[in-house]
Design an enzyme around this catalytic site. Sequence first.
Site, PDB file in Angstrom:
ATOM      1  N   ARG A   4       1.306  -5.290  -5.278  1.00  0.00           N
ATOM      2  CA  ARG A   4       1.516  -6.450  -4.413  1.00  0.00           C
ATOM      3  C   ARG A   4       1.774  -7.612  -5.374  1.00  0.00           C
ATOM      4  NH1 ARG A   4      -2.777  -3.820  -1.045  1.00  0.00           N
ATOM      5  NH2 ARG A   4      -1.685  -3.124   0.812  1.00  0.00           N
ATOM      6  N   ARG A  41      -5.389  -2.736   8.869  1.00  0.00           N
ATOM      7  CA  ARG A  41      -5.826  -4.114   8.660  1.00  0.00           C
ATOM      8  C   ARG A  41      -5.619  -4.977   9.897  1.00  0.00           C
ATOM      9  NH1 ARG A  41      -3.635  -5.536   3.257  1.00  0.00           N
ATOM     10  NH2 ARG A  41      -1.785  -4.805   4.333  1.00  0.00           N
ATOM     11  N   ASP A  95      -0.023   2.313   8.533  1.00  0.00           N
ATOM     12  CA  ASP A  95      -0.531   1.540   9.685  1.00  0.00           C
ATOM     13  C   ASP A  95       0.312   1.655  10.957  1.00  0.00           C
ATOM     14  OD1 ASP A  95      -2.509   0.713   7.990  1.00  0.00           O
ATOM     15  OD2 ASP A  95      -1.807  -1.338   7.778  1.00  0.00           O
ATOM     16  N   THR A 112       4.358   2.790   5.563  1.00  0.00           N
ATOM     17  CA  THR A 112       2.976   2.301   5.687  1.00  0.00           C
ATOM     18  C   THR A 112       2.219   3.228   6.626  1.00  0.00           C
ATOM     19  OG1 THR A 112       1.557   0.574   6.651  1.00  0.00           O
ATOM     20  CG2 THR A 112       3.817   0.621   7.433  1.00  0.00           C
ATOM     21  N   MET A 129      -8.730   2.955   8.571  1.00  0.00           N
ATOM     22  CA  MET A 129      -7.885   1.844   8.095  1.00  0.00           C
ATOM     23  C   MET A 129      -7.027   1.256   9.218  1.00  0.00           C
ATOM     24  SD  MET A 129      -6.549   2.562   4.271  1.00  0.00           S
ATOM     25  CE  MET A 129      -7.514   2.000   2.886  1.00  0.00           C
ATOM     26  N   GLY A 151       0.845  -1.206   0.000  1.00  0.00           N
ATOM     27  CA  GLY A 151       0.000   0.000   0.000  1.00  0.00           C
ATOM     28  C   GLY A 151       0.871   1.244   0.000  1.00  0.00           C
ATOM     29  N   ASP A 168       4.891  -4.665   6.117  1.00  0.00           N
ATOM     30  CA  ASP A 168       5.318  -6.024   6.496  1.00  0.00           C
ATOM     31  C   ASP A 168       5.376  -6.997   5.313  1.00  0.00           C
ATOM     32  OD1 ASP A 168       2.583  -6.069   6.457  1.00  0.00           O
ATOM     33  OD2 ASP A 168       2.338  -6.874   8.481  1.00  0.00           O
TER      34      ASP A 168
HETATM   35  O1  F6P Z   1      -1.450  -1.519   4.837  1.00  0.00           O
HETATM   36  C1  F6P Z   1      -1.988  -0.306   4.485  1.00  0.00           C
HETATM   37  C2  F6P Z   1      -3.458  -0.419   4.233  1.00  0.00           C
HETATM   38  O2  F6P Z   1      -3.937   0.865   3.902  1.00  0.00           O
HETATM   39  C3  F6P Z   1      -4.285  -1.033   5.344  1.00  0.00           C
HETATM   40  O3  F6P Z   1      -4.568  -0.137   6.386  1.00  0.00           O
HETATM   41  C4  F6P Z   1      -5.507  -1.474   4.594  1.00  0.00           C
HETATM   42  O4  F6P Z   1      -6.149  -2.519   5.253  1.00  0.00           O
HETATM   43  C5  F6P Z   1      -4.930  -1.952   3.284  1.00  0.00           C
HETATM   44  O5  F6P Z   1      -3.720  -1.247   3.098  1.00  0.00           O
HETATM   45  C6  F6P Z   1      -5.847  -1.743   2.097  1.00  0.00           C
HETATM   46  O6  F6P Z   1      -5.249  -2.263   0.958  1.00  0.00           O
HETATM   47  P1  F6P Z   1      -5.798  -2.073  -0.536  1.00  0.00           P
HETATM   48  O7  F6P Z   1      -5.347  -0.723  -1.006  1.00  0.00           O
HETATM   49  O8  F6P Z   1      -5.157  -3.163  -1.304  1.00  0.00           O
HETATM   50  O9  F6P Z   1      -7.280  -2.147  -0.463  1.00  0.00           O
END
Ligand code: F6P
Length: 327
Positions: A75, A175, A131, A129, A173, A14, A106
């Site tokens: 990813r 996760r 998070d 990140t 957000m 992300g 991570d």
């Molecule tokens: O890891 C960063 C993050 O923004 C998390 O908080 C969230 O759950 C995830 O990425 C969302 O990912 P995506 O952009 O693939 O929906």
Amino acid sequence: MNKIKKIGVLTSGGDAPGMNAAIRAVVRAGLYYNLEVAGILRGYEGVVHGDFITMDRKSVSNIIQRGGTILKTARSDAFRTPEGRILAHQQLLKNNIDALVVIGGDGTFTGANLFSNEFNIPVIGLPGTIDNDLAGTDFTIGYDTAINTVVNAVDKIRDTAESHNRLFIVEVMGRDSGLIALRSGIGVGAEAILIPEAKMGIQGLIDRLESGRQDKSSKIIILAEGDDLGGGFNVCEALKSKFPSYDIRVSVLGHIQRGGKPSCMDRVLASRLGVSAVEGLLNGLSGQMVGEINKEIVYTPFGQAIKHIDAEEITPAWLKLVHILSY
Ligand code: F6P
């Protein structure tokens, strides 16, 4: 003797505000130390497919203030396979890239850990990140901007909630972590904060609302995405049946939390860590993430950084603070 002549830099997972500032710092530090620098497009996907671009000083001009990542991110499924990583290694050899700087969270470091163990190629990571869920750094690049984005959004929600005497459930957000919810929840004066680390549960939330002041004209509940209550709309349904007189709305903030101009704190953190990553490589380090703890630069092995073991803990003292302030 250190033989690194050319480094590659990538962003993966992300995106986070401040990634561009980190790229700029890596490029400028690399060039300062007379290295060649290759930008790798779309994270590990770009390594596997050999998508490399030459980075010079100008290529990172006027990006420190921009959100997202100029190198794009992904990813990568291919990089999760041994075959994909063999291909990636061949691409680096073919392009004379001797070392990697990877910017991400991570998932990024799990890949980096495997890769640096499998092949004789030095890799250093930068924590990028929103998070803030990595050990080995007080704060990750992007977290400060993201919590300020949440605070700005919820301040606006508070205005309309006050006008209508409403209760708002705001899903943020994170996760696997409640750190965005915790700090932004305190910052907006939330009536309750639901995070996976505390497991308040629906009954706990109901008790909390029943025991709180009843004369408040608005209530804000911050819910971390990673909590196991099934999301904001589920929590809304559960509360409606218990408090039929409440006018309840749900707001899922979503990806706006990942965008926007990085805060000054994130720009400075990214700049400092980017230079330290290159210096770490030149000093022979590999398989480590560079972070900042108590204002000092610290290098932590990837395996430890992704275990979240010393990530800012949500201690009972934090929960008591939330409890005291929200009555
Ligand atoms: O890891 C960063 C993050 O923004 C998390 O908080 C969230 O759950 C995830 O990425 C969302 O990912 P995506 O952009 O693939 O929906």
